[in-house]
Design a protein around this motif. Structure first.
Motif, PDB file in Angstrom:
ATOM      1  N   SER A  98       0.832  -1.226   0.000  1.00 15.14           N
ATOM      2  CA  SER A  98       0.000   0.000   0.000  1.00 15.14           C
ATOM      3  C   SER A  98       0.853   1.258   0.000  1.00 15.14           C
ATOM      4  O   SER A  98       0.337   2.361  -0.193  1.00 15.14           O
ATOM      5  N   LYS A  99       2.135   1.066   0.215  1.00 15.23           N
ATOM      6  CA  LYS A  99       3.044   2.211   0.252  1.00 15.23           C
ATOM      7  C   LYS A  99       4.047   2.147  -0.895  1.00 15.23           C
ATOM      8  O   LYS A  99       5.154   2.678  -0.795  1.00 15.23           O
ATOM      9  N   ALA A 100       3.639   1.515  -1.987  1.00 12.45           N
ATOM     10  CA  ALA A 100       4.477   1.413  -3.187  1.00 12.45           C
ATOM     11  C   ALA A 100       5.819   0.787  -2.880  1.00 12.45           C
ATOM     12  O   ALA A 100       6.833   1.150  -3.464  1.00 12.45           O
ATOM     13  N   SER A 101       5.837  -0.179  -1.937  1.00 16.37           N
ATOM     14  CA  SER A 101       7.086  -0.829  -1.531  1.00 16.37           C
ATOM     15  C   SER A 101       6.947  -2.342  -1.656  1.00 16.37           C
ATOM     16  O   SER A 101       5.837  -2.895  -1.691  1.00 16.37           O
ATOM     17  N   SER A 102       8.075  -2.995  -1.722  1.00 17.39           N
ATOM     18  CA  SER A 102       8.123  -4.463  -1.763  1.00 17.39           C
ATOM     19  C   SER A 102       9.348  -4.926  -0.980  1.00 17.39           C
ATOM     20  O   SER A 102      10.160  -4.085  -0.543  1.00 17.39           O
ATOM     21  N   ILE A 103       9.467  -6.265  -0.791  1.00 13.54           N
ATOM     22  CA  ILE A 103      10.598  -6.775  -0.017  1.00 13.54           C
ATOM     23  C   ILE A 103      11.301  -7.875  -0.803  1.00 13.54           C
ATOM     24  O   ILE A 103      10.691  -8.577  -1.613  1.00 13.54           O
ATOM     25  N   VAL A 104      12.588  -7.949  -0.518  1.00 12.40           N
ATOM     26  CA  VAL A 104      13.425  -9.042  -1.017  1.00 12.40           C
ATOM     27  C   VAL A 104      14.197  -9.607   0.177  1.00 12.40           C
ATOM     28  O   VAL A 104      14.836  -8.834   0.898  1.00 12.40           O
ATOM     29  N   GLY A 109      23.067 -16.009   1.290  1.00 14.85           N
ATOM     30  CA  GLY A 109      23.458 -15.642  -0.052  1.00 14.85           C
ATOM     31  C   GLY A 109      22.466 -15.991  -1.132  1.00 14.85           C
ATOM     32  O   GLY A 109      22.710 -15.728  -2.310  1.00 14.85           O
ATOM     33  N   LYS A 110      21.330 -16.565  -0.771  1.00 19.08           N
ATOM     34  CA  LYS A 110      20.327 -16.908  -1.750  1.00 19.08           C
ATOM     35  C   LYS A 110      19.043 -16.121  -1.486  1.00 19.08           C
ATOM     36  O   LYS A 110      18.708 -15.832  -0.346  1.00 19.08           O
ATOM     37  N   VAL A 111      18.310 -15.786  -2.564  1.00 16.32           N
ATOM     38  CA  VAL A 111      17.038 -15.072  -2.447  1.00 16.32           C
ATOM     39  C   VAL A 111      15.969 -16.084  -2.064  1.00 16.32           C
ATOM     40  O   VAL A 111      15.693 -17.026  -2.830  1.00 16.32           O
ATOM     41  N   ASP A 121      18.326 -12.277 -11.443  1.00 19.02           N
ATOM     42  CA  ASP A 121      19.549 -11.664 -11.944  1.00 19.02           C
ATOM     43  C   ASP A 121      19.535 -10.147 -11.741  1.00 19.02           C
ATOM     44  O   ASP A 121      20.554  -9.524 -11.445  1.00 19.02           O
ATOM     45  N   GLU A 122      18.329  -9.555 -11.894  1.00 20.91           N
ATOM     46  CA  GLU A 122      18.202  -8.110 -11.685  1.00 20.91           C
ATOM     47  C   GLU A 122      18.414  -7.746 -10.229  1.00 20.91           C
ATOM     48  O   GLU A 122      19.035  -6.729  -9.912  1.00 20.91           O
ATOM     49  N   ILE A 123      17.896  -8.588  -9.337  1.00 20.35           N
ATOM     50  CA  ILE A 123      18.061  -8.314  -7.900  1.00 20.35           C
ATOM     51  C   ILE A 123      19.528  -8.403  -7.513  1.00 20.35           C
ATOM     52  O   ILE A 123      20.042  -7.589  -6.741  1.00 20.35           O
ATOM     53  N   LYS A 124      20.207  -9.407  -8.086  1.00 23.68           N
ATOM     54  CA  LYS A 124      21.632  -9.542  -7.781  1.00 23.68           C
ATOM     55  C   LYS A 124      22.405  -8.300  -8.255  1.00 23.68           C
ATOM     56  O   LYS A 124      23.370  -7.869  -7.633  1.00 23.68           O
ATOM     57  N   GLU A 125      21.936  -7.721  -9.353  1.00 24.10           N
ATOM     58  CA  GLU A 125      22.579  -6.503  -9.859  1.00 24.10           C
ATOM     59  C   GLU A 125      22.176  -5.281  -9.056  1.00 24.10           C
ATOM     60  O   GLU A 125      22.946  -4.362  -8.843  1.00 24.10           O
ATOM     61  N   GLY A 163      21.112 -13.584   6.996  1.00 24.85           N
ATOM     62  CA  GLY A 163      20.493 -13.056   5.781  1.00 24.85           C
ATOM     63  C   GLY A 163      20.182 -11.565   5.897  1.00 24.85           C
ATOM     64  O   GLY A 163      20.498 -10.920   6.892  1.00 24.85           O
ATOM     65  N   THR A 164      19.523 -11.053   4.855  1.00 23.64           N
ATOM     66  CA  THR A 164      19.193  -9.617   4.810  1.00 23.64           C
ATOM     67  C   THR A 164      17.783  -9.458   4.250  1.00 23.64           C
ATOM     68  O   THR A 164      17.399 -10.128   3.280  1.00 23.64           O
TER      69      THR A 164
END
Length: 512
Positions: A98-104, A109-111, A121-125, A163-164
């Motif tokens: 609702s706040k134009a946000s998302s999470i990863v 070391g793995k998503v 691949d885009e997230i890794k970049e 993790g992060t």
């Protein structure tokens, strides 16, 4: 209002008004937009948006995800294993969406969770290239051709590993109100400039354009010879003064035009009068000469009568020409007045004695009376003053009544500061409608037009001009079929008074 003041007001309208209006509208619009942003994105009520945030919205973006970042940081410390629970992450993602946000979420070391829409691949970049912004703590901004987002990272540790959690807030989607706000400001600036231009246009139109248009129209009318118009001179400024000056010039031009037309009409009338007045004696002279040539006058007595008649007619013509010449010189201020102190009693005694003899020879009675003292004096030109008396008496003789003997009166009175002279008769009188114009040059009454002794209509004009050049005053009273009285006032001479010419005579001498 002065023209300089109007120019200053126009300058202020052009400069200060847009600034003041923009500041006022900007304040109102900003307060409204800031309240909308707080309500839309759940920002704290005590959070005050700064004007700098409009140009650099990173701080606002951080505030959008601040609460979620705080909650995730608390979970990372107390219960980091929740980040391995997909249902928890789904709930967290729903709150952020609702706040134009998302999470990863990454683990070892793995998503492990990705709601950003980016490929792995885009997230890794994306994630490694984010830069940290110090005033937002553990956060960074990534800007590339394809990606523009605010990234905030929270690290967690579990017994199985570490993790992060990344909070990604899209800079392309968040806070659309800021964009709307900037568009509104641009529109407001344009509207304010248009509004100011309209006010300035009407101000300049009223203050400058309209008066100039009036003057332009006036010059066109004058150019075309039309002087029957009026310029509105209501404004109390330099433009109003210019209009008033132009209006005064128009009035003067109109008066000059009317005076010229009147003069031309009088001149034509004079030519007709002179033609008539010269033709009459010339016809008589021609007739008497032909009679002499044809021998009609057969006796010496008859011939002598013819000679005297011819002589009298020639003298009449000579007097008329002399009168016209005199008036021309008077009208152009070319008479060389010789003002001197005149003893009233002595002067009028001599003058009346000379005139009385000629009048008695014509069967006319002349009465003279005075109450002046022996030492009373006036400043006058004796020759021209005598001309005045002679002209008035000649006028009385010319228009004497045929029903009664002609009686002319000359009265001279000491009136203190001035000498009062009256010349009266019991002649035909002057019609009331002619009294106001009797001293106008070339003007003749209806009676004089039909009189066999009609003149050119300049005798009384000469009298008035001479009296006025003596700084005196003349007026007339008359009753038809009863008589006429002319009144003259001349200033009394006072000891030590300088012998000076009238203004018009001084100007005439300077020109010479």
């Amino acid at each position: 209002m002065k023209l300089r003041t109007k120019v200053m007001i126009a300058f202020l309208i052009m400069t200060l008004m847009p600034v003041l209006l923009f500041w006022l509208v900007f304040q109102v619009t900003t307060k409204y937009q800031m309240r909308t942003i707080r309500e839309t994105y759940g920002l704290p009520d005590d959070y005050q948006l700064r004007y700098l945030d409009i140009y650099s919205p990173v701080t606002i973006l951080g505030q959008v995800s601040e609460q979620s970042y705080t909650d995730i940081s608390r979970v990372a410390k107390k219960d980091p294993e929740k980040f391995l629970d997909r249902s928890y992450l789904d709930g967290l993602n729903y709150a952020l969406s609702s706040k134009a946000s998302s999470i990863v979420v990454t683990f070892n070391g793995k998503v492990t969770y990705n709601s950003s829409g980016y490929e792995l691949d885009e997230i890794k970049e994306l994630v490694p290239q984010s830069t940290v912004i110090s005033n937002l703590g553990n956060a960074g901004v990534y800007k590339a051709q394809k990606y523009q987002c605010l990234i905030r990272a929270v690290e967690y540790v579990t017994p199985e590993g570490e993790g992060t959690v990344y909070i990604l807030t899209s800079m392309n989607e968040v806070i659309p109100e800021l964009r709307n706000f900037i568009i509104e400001i641009i529109i407001i600036i344009i509207e304010i400039l248009i509004f100011t231009a309209v006010i300035l246009y009407f101000w300049i139109n009223i203050s400058f354009v309209k008066p100039v248009s009036k003057l332009k129209l006036a010059t066109k009318n004058i150019k075309e010879g039309n002087l029957d118009f009026k310029i509105d001179t209501g404004a109390k400024d330099e433009m109003g003064d210019l209009c008033r000056g132009f209006e005064a010039m128009r009035v003067q031009l109109k008066e000059s035009k009317e005076e010229r037309e009147r003069y031309d009409k009088e001149e034509k009338e004079l030519i007709r009068n002179i033609s008539h007045d010269l033709k009459t004696p010339l016809t008589s002279i021609k007739g008497y000469i032909e009679g002499l040539i044809d021998g009609v006058a057969s006796t010496d007595e008859k011939r002598m009568k013819y000679y005297h008649t011819i002589k009298n007619k020639a003298e009449d013509m000579d007097r008329l020409i002399e009168q016209l010449t005199l008036f021309s010189r008077l009208d152009n201020n070319r008479i060389p007045y010789e003002f001197r102190r005149i003893n009233v009693i002595k002067y009028f005694n001599d003058c009346i004695s000379e005139i009385k003899m000629d009048l008695e020879a014509q069967g006319i009675t002349l009465n003279y009376k005075t109450n002046c003292t022996e030492d009373m004096e006036v400043m006058a030109d004796p020759i021209q003053l005598k001309r005045v008396i002679n002209n008035l008496i000649s006028n009385s003789v010319k228009y004497k009544s045929n029903e009664r003997p002609c009686v002319i009166g000359i009265s001279v009175f000491d009136e203190g500061d001035y000498l009062h002279i009256e010349e009266s008769d019991n002649g035909k009188g002057i019609a009331e409608k002619d009294l106001s114009r009797i001293f106008d040059r070339f003007y003749r009454t209806d009676e004089s037009r039909t009189s066999p002794q009609s003149g050119s209509g300049i005798g009384l004009a000469i009298v008035k001009k001479i009296i006025e050049d003596h700084n005196g005053r003349i007026w007339v009273e008359s009753i038809e079929n009863q008589g006429t009285t002319f009144h003259i006032n001349l200033l009394r001479y006072k000891e030590g008074e300088q012998l000076t010419l009238p203004d018009n005579q001084r100007k005439s001498k300077k020109r010479k």
